[in-house]
Every structure is written in structure tokens, then in C-alpha cells.
Design a protein around this motif. Structure first.
Motif, mmCIF file in Angstrom:
data_model
loop_
_atom_site.group_PDB
_atom_site.id
_atom_site.type_symbol
_atom_site.label_atom_id
_atom_site.label_comp_id
_atom_site.label_asym_id
_atom_site.label_seq_id
_atom_site.Cartn_x
_atom_site.Cartn_y
_atom_site.Cartn_z
ATOM 1 N N SER A 37 37.664 14.873 48.121
ATOM 2 C CA SER A 37 38.732 15.464 47.309
ATOM 3 C C SER A 37 38.643 16.986 47.322
ATOM 4 O O SER A 37 39.655 17.660 47.215
ATOM 5 N N ALA A 38 37.448 17.529 47.455
ATOM 6 C CA ALA A 38 37.292 18.982 47.490
ATOM 7 C C ALA A 38 37.812 19.560 48.801
ATOM 8 O O ALA A 38 38.307 20.689 48.837
ATOM 9 N N ARG A 39 37.728 18.790 49.876
ATOM 10 C CA ARG A 39 38.174 19.285 51.178
ATOM 11 C C ARG A 39 39.673 19.113 51.399
ATOM 12 O O ARG A 39 40.276 19.876 52.123
ATOM 13 N N SER A 40 40.259 18.099 50.812
ATOM 14 C CA SER A 40 41.675 17.838 51.062
ATOM 15 C C SER A 40 42.522 18.785 50.226
ATOM 16 O O SER A 40 42.255 18.996 49.053
ATOM 17 N N PRO A 41 43.567 19.353 50.831
ATOM 18 C CA PRO A 41 44.415 20.271 50.067
ATOM 19 C C PRO A 41 45.198 19.522 49.002
ATOM 20 O O PRO A 41 45.623 18.393 49.207
ATOM 21 N N GLN A 42 45.354 20.162 47.892
ATOM 22 C CA GLN A 42 46.106 19.563 46.796
ATOM 23 C C GLN A 42 47.598 19.777 47.052
ATOM 24 O O GLN A 42 48.038 20.900 47.278
ATOM 25 N N VAL A 43 48.344 18.712 47.042
ATOM 26 C CA VAL A 43 49.779 18.775 47.272
ATOM 27 C C VAL A 43 50.469 18.823 45.921
ATOM 28 O O VAL A 43 50.272 17.948 45.091
ATOM 29 N N ARG A 44 51.254 19.854 45.716
ATOM 30 C CA ARG A 44 51.960 19.956 44.443
ATOM 31 C C ARG A 44 53.414 19.583 44.651
ATOM 32 O O ARG A 44 53.995 19.818 45.709
ATOM 33 N N ALA A 45 53.976 19.014 43.641
ATOM 34 C CA ALA A 45 55.379 18.618 43.694
ATOM 35 C C ALA A 45 56.248 19.869 43.522
ATOM 36 O O ALA A 45 55.907 20.764 42.745
ATOM 37 N N PRO A 46 57.353 19.938 44.242
ATOM 38 C CA PRO A 46 58.229 21.107 44.078
ATOM 39 C C PRO A 46 58.871 21.104 42.696
ATOM 40 O O PRO A 46 59.152 20.053 42.138
ATOM 41 N N ASP A 47 59.075 22.304 42.162
ATOM 42 C CA ASP A 47 59.737 22.369 40.862
ATOM 43 C C ASP A 47 61.250 22.205 41.060
ATOM 44 O O ASP A 47 61.752 22.143 42.181
ATOM 45 N N ALA A 48 61.979 22.140 39.969
ATOM 46 C CA ALA A 48 63.417 21.854 40.016
ATOM 47 C C ALA A 48 64.174 22.913 40.814
ATOM 48 O O ALA A 48 65.099 22.593 41.567
#
Length: 69
Positions: free
Chosen positions: A30-41
Motif C-alpha cells: 500500500s505504501a508503494r502503490s499510488p493513491q488514486v483520488r476521485a475527481p471533484d465535481a
């Protein structure tokens, strides 16, 4: 100590050791994988306008609504 207690203690040590290894591997991945954030509105609105899903009037109207929030 009796052999039964040594056996139970040994088993407990192995279970704890395996749990620690699995937890460490999970944390490492989990530390190596990039965190994917959801796009805002606003980003979704911009993308829909860029793809031609909405026209300029609808884009402007929805953008004003988002800015008023």
C-alpha cells in the motif's frame, strides 16, 4: 514447563510471526502503490464539457451552482 504448554506457546509464536509478516507485506504494497483520488465535481464538469457531453450554457449554469456551494 510441560510439553503441552511449550507446544501451544510455539504455535502462538508462529501465528504471531506469520501475522506480522502478512501485515508488513500489506503495508509495503500500500505504501508503494499510488493513491488514486476521485475527481471533484468541478473536474467532472470540466471533463464532461471537454468531451462535448454538455454545451456552454449548461456548463456555465452548473459551474455557477458549484461555485455558490
Amino acid at each position: 514447563m510441560t510439553p503441552a504448554i511449550i507446544g501451544v506457546t510455539g504455535l502462538l509464536v508462529w501465528v504471531l510471526l506469520l501475522t506480522a509478516v502478512v501485515a508488513l507485506l500489506g503495508w509495503s504494497r500500500s505504501a508503494r502503490s499510488p493513491q488514486v483520488r476521485a475527481p471533484d465535481a468541478r473536474e467532472v464538469l470540466d471533463q464532461r464539457f471537454a468531451r462535448g457531453e454538455i454545451d456552454a450554457d449548461e456548463y456555465a449554469t452548473r459551474r455557477r451552482v458549484l461555485e455558490d456551494r
